[in-house]
Design a protein around this motif. Structure first.
Motif, PDB file in Angstrom:
ATOM      1  N   UNK A 198      44.978  33.066  48.106  1.00 18.51           N
ATOM      2  CA  UNK A 198      45.180  34.406  48.198  1.00 18.51           C
ATOM      3  C   UNK A 198      46.358  34.819  46.915  1.00 18.51           C
ATOM      4  N   UNK A 199      47.199  34.082  46.783  1.00 22.31           N
ATOM      5  CA  UNK A 199      48.148  34.449  45.889  1.00 22.31           C
ATOM      6  C   UNK A 199      47.734  34.330  44.444  1.00 22.31           C
ATOM      7  N   UNK A 200      46.952  33.409  43.950  1.00 20.43           N
ATOM      8  CA  UNK A 200      46.271  33.373  42.795  1.00 20.43           C
ATOM      9  C   UNK A 200      45.297  34.581  42.533  1.00 20.43           C
ATOM     10  N   UNK A 201      44.324  34.526  43.640  1.00 19.71           N
ATOM     11  CA  UNK A 201      43.494  35.981  43.424  1.00 19.71           C
ATOM     12  C   UNK A 201      44.215  37.224  43.260  1.00 19.71           C
ATOM     13  N   UNK A 202      45.308  37.500  43.924  1.00 25.02           N
ATOM     14  CA  UNK A 202      46.021  38.729  43.974  1.00 25.02           C
ATOM     15  C   UNK A 202      46.598  39.023  42.630  1.00 25.02           C
ATOM     16  N   UNK A 203      47.115  37.952  42.008  1.00 21.22           N
ATOM     17  CA  UNK A 203      47.675  37.802  40.575  1.00 21.22           C
ATOM     18  C   UNK A 203      46.493  38.322  39.500  1.00 21.22           C
ATOM     19  N   UNK A 204      45.246  37.717  39.807  1.00 19.69           N
ATOM     20  CA  UNK A 204      44.147  38.046  38.950  1.00 19.69           C
ATOM     21  C   UNK A 204      43.843  39.778  39.253  1.00 19.69           C
ATOM     22  N   UNK A 205      43.869  40.131  40.209  1.00 19.68           N
ATOM     23  CA  UNK A 205      43.601  41.398  40.710  1.00 19.68           C
ATOM     24  C   UNK A 205      44.402  42.485  39.945  1.00 19.68           C
ATOM     25  N   UNK A 206      45.609  42.031  40.015  1.00 25.06           N
ATOM     26  CA  UNK A 206      46.809  42.939  39.600  1.00 25.06           C
ATOM     27  C   UNK A 206      46.447  42.917  38.211  1.00 25.06           C
ATOM     28  N   UNK A 207      46.032  42.096  37.379  1.00 29.10           N
ATOM     29  CA  UNK A 207      45.914  42.041  35.848  1.00 29.10           C
ATOM     30  C   UNK A 207      44.700  42.763  35.716  1.00 29.10           C
ATOM     31  N   UNK A 208      43.545  42.523  36.310  1.00 31.69           N
ATOM     32  CA  UNK A 208      42.301  43.256  36.040  1.00 31.69           C
ATOM     33  C   UNK A 208      42.010  44.624  36.236  1.00 31.69           C
ATOM     34  N   UNK A 209      42.625  44.796  37.465  1.00 34.20           N
ATOM     35  CA  UNK A 209      42.479  46.183  38.207  1.00 34.20           C
ATOM     36  C   UNK A 209      43.602  47.087  38.221  1.00 34.20           C
ATOM     37  N   UNK A 210      44.752  46.667  37.252  1.00 31.18           N
ATOM     38  CA  UNK A 210      46.141  47.342  37.150  1.00 31.18           C
ATOM     39  C   UNK A 210      46.481  47.813  38.507  1.00 31.18           C
ATOM     40  N   UNK A 211      46.588  46.918  39.500  1.00 30.31           N
ATOM     41  CA  UNK A 211      47.170  47.371  40.885  1.00 30.31           C
ATOM     42  C   UNK A 211      48.558  46.816  40.935  1.00 30.31           C
ATOM     43  N   UNK A 212      49.345  47.408  41.511  1.00 33.07           N
ATOM     44  CA  UNK A 212      50.583  47.044  41.786  1.00 33.07           C
ATOM     45  C   UNK A 212      50.753  45.896  43.242  1.00 33.07           C
TER      46      UNK A 212
END
Length: 353
Positions: free
Chosen positions: A162-176
């Motif tokens: 969950x933490x690794x996936x959220x890090x990827x989503x923050x970068x790819x989708x520009x989400x805080x």
């Protein structure tokens, strides 16, 4: 930022090998002219295909080996037989030695993961890397992991994903603060296996500042975009991925059959041709081929083994984007920063102890 994106290709990997890998690289090169390739495999076969594609040949170096990892090889067998001589190993090693920025392979998933872990090593505290896929949804896109790197996992492992996936989503989708859901057979707290319920409790207890845990997500919620990140272990994740791809192909076949059944439907198709083409493109699994191995000291992209040249080109595109936009570095920086803020490192250490 590199002037050229250097991509290592396991030319012998997958169900079809060179006849798919080389034309796929040519398709991707048209989209990204600032690419250079190093292809590992049988130089005779590769040369035969490159002769048909002069633009690709001009930016490609071939490293010969006639050793290929078979699709039915066990990871341990592949390591013993193919270590340091197979096209898969040599392509991964090119990343380790700095001769390539990323590696793309359609080969045996287990062997690719074993060789990548052995050769590139994992990030500090990460014991089990995951394959993360960008999944098209009705809301846009979601990150789904793990889609086949490893089978099973306890609560700590799912929380790490969950933490690794959220890090990827923050970068790819520009989400805080990306929303994160755990794949489950229901949304009620009492449903699901013990490991998934415990992972939910752990994520609620941690309450990471850069992750918004929204609870359980059922299978139909993946395509609906119920969360920015959907987390599951590799067995169920791979089944979900293959089921979605099969459903997309099934719908495509239904549409083709319906549009050609009568003269009225054929005329209707002519009027709505652009709309149907857009739908076909949206449902085409080849357009979203290419999973990212998260948790490694290098960029490794896994293509589906049975894909065609267009599908392999999509996987090459993923590798290109990871390098050109420096996504892996940004993801790793996010993990390192969050490690100090939310106890990621202790969590990983607990999960791998």
């Amino acid at each position: 930022m590199p002037n050229k994106v250097r991509i290592a290709l396991d030319a012998m990997g997958g169900d079809f090998g060179v006849p798919v890998v080389v034309p796929g690289a040519a398709i991707s090169l048209k989209r990204h002219p600032d690419t250079e390739f190093v292809m590992f495999g049988d130089e005779t076969q590769i040369g035969r295909e490159l002769d048909k594609l002069p633009a690709l040949k001009a930016v490609t170096r071939v490293v010969h080996t006639d050793v290929a990892v078979r699709m039915d090889d066990k990871p341990s067998q592949a390591l013993r037989r193919g270590r340091k001589t197979s096209s898969m190993w040599l392509a991964i090693d090119a990343v380790r030695r700095g001769e390539a920025d990323t590696v793309v392979s359609a080969g045996n998933t287990g062997a690719l993961m074993a060789m990548a872990r052995f050769n590139l090593r994992t990030l500090p505290g990460v014991d089990r890397p995951a394959i993360a896929a960008v999944w098209p949804t009705v809301r846009g896109e979601s990150v789904v992991l793990d889609v086949g790197a490893s089978i099973g996992g306890d609560a700590q492992h799912l929380a790490v994903l969950a933490i690794m996936g959220s890090a990827m989503a923050r970068v790819l989708f520009d989400l805080d603060r990306p929303t994160v859901g755990l794949l489950n057979i229901g949304t009620e707290e009492v449903k699901g296996v013990e490991e998934v319920r415990e992972a939910a409790e752990l994520l609620r207890k941690l309450n990471p500042p850069h992750l918004n845990f929204v609870g359980f997500v059922e299978g139909d919620g993946i395509g609906q975009g119920a969360a920015d990140v959907i987390v599951t272990e590799g067995f169920s994740g791979n089944i979900a991925l293959k089921a979605a791809e099969g459903t997309a192909r099934q719908i495509g076949e239904y549409l083709r059959g319906a549009m050609s059944r009568t003269w009225r439907s054929r005329i209707g198709y002519l009027f709505a041709r652009n709309a149907f083409q857009a739908l076909r493109d949206r449902l085409d699994p080849r357009k979203v081929n290419g999973g990212v191995f998260l948790g490694l000291n290098g960029i490794v992209i896994k293509s589906h083994g049975g894909t065609d040249a267009e599908g392999f080109a999509s996987a090459v595109d993923v590798g290109y984007d990871m390098v050109r936009y420096d996504l892996l570095t940004k993801i790793n920086q996010t993990l390192k920063r969050d490690g100090g803020e939310l106890g990621f490192a202790p969590l990983v250490q607990e999960a791998t102890s």
